[in-house]
Design a protein around this motif. Structure first.
Motif, PDB file in Angstrom:
ATOM      1  N   ILE A 202       1.314   9.860  16.121  1.00  0.00           N
ATOM      2  CA  ILE A 202       0.791   8.765  15.318  1.00  0.00           C
ATOM      3  C   ILE A 202       1.038   9.114  13.855  1.00  0.00           C
ATOM      4  O   ILE A 202       0.658  10.188  13.390  1.00  0.00           O
ATOM      5  N   VAL A 203       1.746   8.222  13.175  1.00  0.00           N
ATOM      6  CA  VAL A 203       2.103   8.464  11.783  1.00  0.00           C
ATOM      7  C   VAL A 203       1.103   7.724  10.895  1.00  0.00           C
ATOM      8  O   VAL A 203       0.832   6.546  11.124  1.00  0.00           O
ATOM      9  N   THR A 204       0.531   8.440   9.932  1.00  0.00           N
ATOM     10  CA  THR A 204      -0.399   7.820   9.000  1.00  0.00           C
ATOM     11  C   THR A 204       0.346   7.493   7.707  1.00  0.00           C
ATOM     12  O   THR A 204       1.027   8.356   7.163  1.00  0.00           O
ATOM     13  N   VAL A 205       0.231   6.246   7.241  1.00  0.00           N
ATOM     14  CA  VAL A 205       0.927   5.837   6.013  1.00  0.00           C
ATOM     15  C   VAL A 205      -0.078   5.169   5.071  1.00  0.00           C
ATOM     16  O   VAL A 205      -0.681   4.168   5.440  1.00  0.00           O
ATOM     17  N   PRO A 206      -0.306   5.736   3.872  1.00  0.00           N
ATOM     18  CA  PRO A 206      -1.190   5.071   2.910  1.00  0.00           C
ATOM     19  C   PRO A 206      -0.528   3.783   2.394  1.00  0.00           C
ATOM     20  O   PRO A 206       0.690   3.757   2.189  1.00  0.00           O
ATOM     21  N   THR A 207      -1.324   2.748   2.204  1.00  0.00           N
ATOM     22  CA  THR A 207      -0.747   1.480   1.755  1.00  0.00           C
ATOM     23  C   THR A 207      -1.441   0.996   0.483  1.00  0.00           C
ATOM     24  O   THR A 207      -2.504   1.497   0.127  1.00  0.00           O
ATOM     25  N   ASN A 208      -0.844   0.009  -0.179  1.00  0.00           N
ATOM     26  CA  ASN A 208      -1.485  -0.583  -1.361  1.00  0.00           C
ATOM     27  C   ASN A 208      -1.901  -2.021  -1.056  1.00  0.00           C
ATOM     28  O   ASN A 208      -1.649  -2.542   0.045  1.00  0.00           O
ATOM     29  N   ALA A 209      -2.509  -2.671  -2.026  1.00  0.00           N
ATOM     30  CA  ALA A 209      -3.046  -4.013  -1.811  1.00  0.00           C
ATOM     31  C   ALA A 209      -1.947  -4.981  -1.383  1.00  0.00           C
ATOM     32  O   ALA A 209      -2.120  -5.787  -0.469  1.00  0.00           O
ATOM     33  N   GLU A 210      -0.800  -4.863  -2.016  1.00  0.00           N
ATOM     34  CA  GLU A 210       0.335  -5.744  -1.737  1.00  0.00           C
ATOM     35  C   GLU A 210       0.714  -5.693  -0.251  1.00  0.00           C
ATOM     36  O   GLU A 210       0.896  -6.712   0.398  1.00  0.00           O
ATOM     37  N   LEU A 211       0.801  -4.472   0.278  1.00  0.00           N
ATOM     38  CA  LEU A 211       1.200  -4.323   1.668  1.00  0.00           C
ATOM     39  C   LEU A 211       0.090  -4.793   2.603  1.00  0.00           C
ATOM     40  O   LEU A 211       0.338  -5.370   3.660  1.00  0.00           O
ATOM     41  N   ARG A 212      -1.177  -4.534   2.188  1.00  0.00           N
ATOM     42  CA  ARG A 212      -2.292  -4.968   3.038  1.00  0.00           C
ATOM     43  C   ARG A 212      -2.283  -6.501   3.197  1.00  0.00           C
ATOM     44  O   ARG A 212      -2.578  -7.024   4.251  1.00  0.00           O
ATOM     45  N   GLU A 213      -1.925  -7.188   2.123  1.00  0.00           N
ATOM     46  CA  GLU A 213      -1.924  -8.651   2.182  1.00  0.00           C
ATOM     47  C   GLU A 213      -0.886  -9.183   3.176  1.00  0.00           C
ATOM     48  O   GLU A 213      -1.111 -10.159   3.871  1.00  0.00           O
ATOM     49  N   SER A 214       0.259  -8.464   3.221  1.00  0.00           N
ATOM     50  CA  SER A 214       1.304  -8.941   4.138  1.00  0.00           C
ATOM     51  C   SER A 214       1.361  -8.063   5.379  1.00  0.00           C
ATOM     52  O   SER A 214       2.428  -7.868   5.966  1.00  0.00           O
ATOM     53  N   PHE A 215       0.197  -7.518   5.746  1.00  0.00           N
ATOM     54  CA  PHE A 215       0.196  -6.533   6.841  1.00  0.00           C
ATOM     55  C   PHE A 215       0.714  -7.122   8.156  1.00  0.00           C
ATOM     56  O   PHE A 215       1.438  -6.467   8.894  1.00  0.00           O
ATOM     57  N   THR A 216       0.315  -8.370   8.463  1.00  0.00           N
ATOM     58  CA  THR A 216       0.723  -8.966   9.736  1.00  0.00           C
ATOM     59  C   THR A 216       2.245  -9.046   9.833  1.00  0.00           C
ATOM     60  O   THR A 216       2.838  -8.685  10.868  1.00  0.00           O
ATOM     61  N   ALA A 217       2.869  -9.465   8.740  1.00  0.00           N
ATOM     62  CA  ALA A 217       4.327  -9.562   8.737  1.00  0.00           C
ATOM     63  C   ALA A 217       4.962  -8.176   8.842  1.00  0.00           C
ATOM     64  O   ALA A 217       5.932  -7.974   9.596  1.00  0.00           O
ATOM     65  N   PHE A 218       4.384  -7.234   8.123  1.00  0.00           N
ATOM     66  CA  PHE A 218       4.852  -5.835   8.149  1.00  0.00           C
ATOM     67  C   PHE A 218       4.806  -5.313   9.575  1.00  0.00           C
ATOM     68  O   PHE A 218       5.746  -4.716  10.092  1.00  0.00           O
TER      69      PHE A 218
END
Lengths: 227, 778
Positions: B449-465
């Motif tokens: 399991i890979v842990t990746v820190p994210t920022n607000a921008e990525l959290r907003e488009s998380f579903t698409a990501f």
């Protein structure tokens, strides 16, 4: 100088009790040369040890220069011994790690003497014992006779009044033995009292008086020559 | 006289080379260990001692009570606490608040760094002796978007260029201007920082509120009576916030590093244990010296006799032997110094410090001399007393020391092996426990399991990501959550339907995306899992664990009304998850509530196929950069992150391991020396036995038996000691591997084998010797 009265020495181990000296009465005057003889285990060395203040008797009285000292503590005996008594052993008993010079100097160190005075005395006595040329050698580098000469030098460097010799010639051939006996005689002639344990009748002949021990008793006292 | 002692000592050292080598080397190792630990202890004790106002500085602590009635102390306090204290009490001269934001992205032109940032107030520089090199702290922190860098950070960002006035971009959205340069905080400071920004950046509303997110220090007026003042401040919080019953406590600055907030000497105990082990290793080395010197006494007996005959008294002889051992100790010190220089880098790595030897430090020098004298006197005392007791009339006749069975020597050897065996058992137990920790089923999957820190921008488009990642067959699952599932440290009050009293009950809480349970393969024991349509729906769904259900005493929890923190977060319990370890195994599993609220689900978790790892990671990075082009991609593997949580225990394990190795090595060094002497002493006996027909193996057995007996005896003493110590150690874990008798037996056997191999060389050599030689020799 030395006087004993009913001197007893008993060695105890857990199961065995050995009487080494049994009622010894002996008196040695200043300037005397006394030989102690007798078979192995008769108590010669025990007597010499008590005389040299290396050991205390079990009972009886022991006078050293008129003082009764049979029950002194080790520390007091050490102080009394220092500078007053010289020892010579059959096996020389030199310290292997020290040179000839340092071995001879050792008793002076315990007397707290200035280094210049020590140097003078050691050099003088080494000259006398004809061993000065070997002063920087270690004991293992010397012959038996030379080693015993160093031991004699060490015993006289403090100019003691009494020299105790425990079979001083026992480990030497006859020529070297004679040499040591001559040295002792010479010291005696200069006034030092000498008590010597020996197995050799001929070397005992050097003494004024021969004390024969057997099983812790004195059997004969033979006064050979008077002062 | 002293010169004579030195001469004899030196010549003796040279004559008995192997013995000298064993002694100096053993002592040097022991002393090196001691010096390293001394440096370490000195460093630990020196924390925060460089502040001129140190005696008047206190950390503000709030004390509360857990669900189970246990009292806890926390240095995390409400924002408003320190300022209201200064308003309320004239005894307080000044205060400062601090908060650290961890791992924030900082960009300078095209370079990106992740940094911990300290948010604080200018009073920090007034109260504490941190130094400003350029700029005035009062002015430097006045503008809300200003930043103070330390010397090192300024150099790292700008090289030799002038950093003042330069721009640093924070988290890809705020520009900060460099307004000051501070000296690097000393390494032994509890407050550390690379860069400082104004506390006010958190917002006026927040920093005047009572949320527990900051820490704070106060400076008391000179001559304040601490005892009566402490009583006065106890109820500060409740006076301002009647709904909060926590009390207030002041912790002196010099206790911050080694004591926990409640004043228990938590870290100090480790310091003391390691100091004790250091001294014990040194004692083991001293024992070698004692044993070898007394064993060698036969050879020195004649010297003692002669010296006594020519006028030495006991005191002088004791002095001689002591000066000899002190001389040896000083020689060992020189070697120890070389060893310290050699091993300091490795030790620093092990201990996580930057220690260095400073010969100009007077206390350090004095302690060195102290250690050396200690070693010289301790190791020389017994031989000195033993040797100086010899009677000249006995030793001069035979030329030998009186043959007695030396019981004390046996006691010393047994002591050495007791310690060595106990340390081996401790090492084995610690590693056994760590192995248990590594292999323990945590109740969820942690591999690949890979842990990746994210920022607000990525959290907003998380579903698409997530969708895009899902197109790759090597990606087996994607979710995100507030923190790592392995270490949940946040608590909030829980409110549920049917809760009887008003008492605040705290649950751990966890914010997760709806596929969290699936990705981590967590087992649902009742109800249902989160569904995609719940995301952002009106009814907030909660999943709680079995412990939470038990605590709430709910017979049928599914469908019950439930809220976290306050009624604004009202929702229902939709499922019960089987208990899993969401904290380290030192903690008992507590109650946890999981919900899909997205306040700050900043960590993405991506489960990948064990094959093609590199390729898959490349794909993740590529996708990440597409969705968050300005944010730096970083990743770690969850199983490694979990191991990192036990870092302190691994560190402890390796330190004890090295101590054990050194202890057994020094003990064997001594045993080897002792074996040499004892076989030498029994040469005649061996000769007679061989003449009478004894076999070589029978003689080896005979000679080894004595040593084996000592080691076995050491085992029996070591076992209860190690059992006690390790029981205490294991108490630190709520989940532990049971103490296994085999650990004890194997450790004991290991010590026995090492000991027998050590003496084996000597005994076999002695048993093989020609009996004629042996008998002629006597």
């Amino acid at each position: 100088m030395l006087k004993t009265k009913d001197l007893m020495k008993i060695y105890r181990t857990e199961e065995v009790e050995t009487t080494a000296l049994n009622g010894i009465n002996v008196e040695i005057a200043e300037g005397e040369f006394v030989a102690i003889m007798g078979p192995s285990g008769c108590g010669k060395s025990t007597l010499l040890n008590i005389a040299g203040l290396l050991d205390n008797p079990t009972s009886g009285e022991f006078y050293f220069f008129g003082d009764e000292i049979s029950q002194l503590k080790e520390r007091q005996r050490t102080n009394l011994r220092k500078g007053n008594i010289g020892f010579i052993f059959q096996s020389f008993n030199l310290i292997d790690e020290l040179t000839v010079y340092e071995n001879v100097e050792l008793p002076l160190l315990y007397l707290k003497m200035s280094s210049a005075e020590r140097k003078r005395r050691v050099s003088e006595v080494l000259d006398r014992m004809r061993i000065a040329h070997r002063r920087n050698h270690f004991p293992q580098q010397l012959s038996g006779g030379q080693q015993q000469r160093v031991a004699v030098a060490r015993s006289v460097v403090t100019t003691p009044k009494l020299i105790l010799a425990d079979e001083p010639t026992g480990n030497l051939d006859s020529a070297h033995g004679e040499e040591v006996m001559d040295l002792l005689t010479q010291l005696n002639e200069e006034g030092t009292t000498i008590v010597m344990v020996t197995h050799s009748p001929s070397h005992a002949e050097y003494a004024h008086r021969i004390i024969q021990l057997f099983d812790g008793h004195i059997v004969t006292e033979n006064i050979r020559k008077l002062l | 006289m002293f010169k004579n002692y030195l001469k004899i000592a030196f010549r003796g050292f040279i004559r008995h080379k192997s013995m000298t080598l064993i002694n100096t080397f053993g002592l040097a190792i022991g002393m090196a260990v001691c010096i390293l630990l001394l440096l370490w202890v000195q460093d630990e004790m020196s924390y925060d001692n460089f502040h001129r106002n140190g005696d008047n500085l206190y950390r503000v602590i709030q004390v509360g009570v857990w669900n189970d009635g246990e009292t806890y102390g926390s240095s995390t306090i409400p924002y408003s606490l320190a300022p209201v204290m200064q308003e309320d009490y004239p005894e307080i001269a000044d205060h400062v608040r601090l908060r650290t934001l961890g791992g924030r992205m900082m960009q300078v032109e095209d370079k990106t760094y992740f940094e911990d940032i300290l948010l604080t107030e200018p009073s920090l520089f007034k109260m504490f002796s941190f130094e400003m090199l350029i700029g005035d702290p009062q002015v430097a922190l006045e503008e809300i978007h200003s930043i103070i860098l330390t010397e090192d950070t300024a150099h790292k960002y700008f090289g030799d260029e002038d950093p003042m006035g330069r721009i640093i971009r924070f988290n890809d959205n705020i520009d900060f201007t460099v307004t000051g340069i501070a000296a690097n905080p000393p390494q032994n400071s509890s407050i550390i920082f690379n860069m400082i920004i104004p506390f006010e950046i958190l917002g006026e509303e927040r920093i005047t509120g009572w949320s527990w997110e900051s820490s704070g220090y106060v400076q008391l007026q000179e001559e304040t009576d601490l005892a009566s003042f402490s009583e006065k401040i106890v109820d500060t919080i409740v006076r301002h916030r009647p709904d909060n019953e926590n009390t207030v406590l002041l912790q002196p600055l010099d206790k911050v590093h080694l004591y926990n907030p409640l004043g228990h000497a938590e870290s100090l105990i480790f310091v003391l244990i390691f100091a004790a082990i250091g001294i014990i290793v040194l004692l083991i080395a001293c024992i070698n010296f004692m044993n070898l010197t007394t064993a060698r006494s036969a050879k020195r007996a004649r010297e003692v006799g002669i010296r006594k005959v020519v006028g030495a008294d006991k005191k002088q002889l004791i002095g001689q032997f002591l000066s000899e051992s002190i001389l040896l100790a000083f020689i060992s010190l020189i070697i120890a110094f070389v060893l310290v220089e050699l091993f300091l880098p490795a030790f620093n790595q092990l201990a996580g410090k930057e220690l260095s030897v400073e010969p100009s430090n007077i206390t350090f020098l004095l302690s060195l001399i102290g250690i050396t004298l200690f070693v010289g006197i301790v190791s020389g005392s017994y031989p000195a007393l033993y040797l100086s007791r010899f009677k000249p009339n006995k030793v001069l006749k035979s030329g030998n020391a009186p043959k007695t069975k030396n019981k004390f020597r046996t006691v010393l050897v047994v002591f050495q092996f007791t310690i060595s065996i106990a340390l081996i058992i401790c090492t084995a137990t610690v590693y056994n426990q760590l192995n248990y920790v590594q292999n323990k089923d945590l109740g969820y999957t942690k591999d690949y399991i890979v842990t990746v820190p994210t920022n607000a921008e990525l959290r907003e488009s998380f579903t698409a990501f997530k969708e895009e990642l899902g197109n790759n067959t090597n990606i087996l699952g994607v979710t995100n959550a507030s923190t790592s599932p392995a270490f949940v440290g946040n608590v909030n009050p829980a409110i549920w339907e049917g809760k009887v009293d008003d008492e605040t009950i705290l649950f751990n809480f966890y914010l997760a995306e709806y596929e969290f349970l699936d990705v981590f393969e967590l087992e649902l024991v009742a109800g249902e899992n989160f569904r995609k349509e719940y995301m952002g729906g009106d009814e907030i769904p909660y999943i709680v664990n079995e412990t939470a259900v038990k605590l709430m005493q709910l017979k049928d929890p599914i469908g019950k009304r439930f809220a976290m923190y306050n009624e604004d977060n009202q929702g229902i319990i939709i499922g019960v998850v089987k208990d899993y370890h969401f904290q380290t195994l030192t903690n008992e599993i507590g109650p946890i509530m999981i919900t899909t609220l997205d306040w700050w689900r900043g960590e993405a978790f991506i489960k990948i196929n064990p094959n093609n790892v590199t390729e898959t990671l490349g794909f993740i990075e590529e996708t990440f950069n597409k969705f968050a082009p300005s944010f730096q991609f970083q990743y770690s593997f969850l199983d490694e992150d979990i191991d990192e949580l036990y870092h302190g225990f691994y560190e402890m394990g390796s330190i004890i391991k090295y101590f054990a190795i050194l202890a057994i090595f020094i003990s064997c060094l001594g045993l080897f020396g002792l074996a040499s002497f004892m076989t030498e002493q029994r040469t005649k006996e061996i000769g007679i036995r061989k003449v009478l027909g004894s076999s070589i193996s029978a003689i080896v057995m005979l000679l080894s038996r004595g040593f084996a007996k000592w080691v076995l005896l050491g085992n029996f003493i070591a076992w209860p000691i190690a059992y006690y110590a390790m029981n205490r150690f294991l108490q630190m874990f709520a989940y532990r591997a049971e103490l296994n008798i085999w650990l004890f037996i194997i450790s004991g056997l290991l010590a026995l084998i090492i000991a027998l191999v050590t003496v084996g060389y000597r005994t076999i050599k002695a048993a093989n010797s020609n009996p004629v030689e042996a008998l002629k020799y006597e």
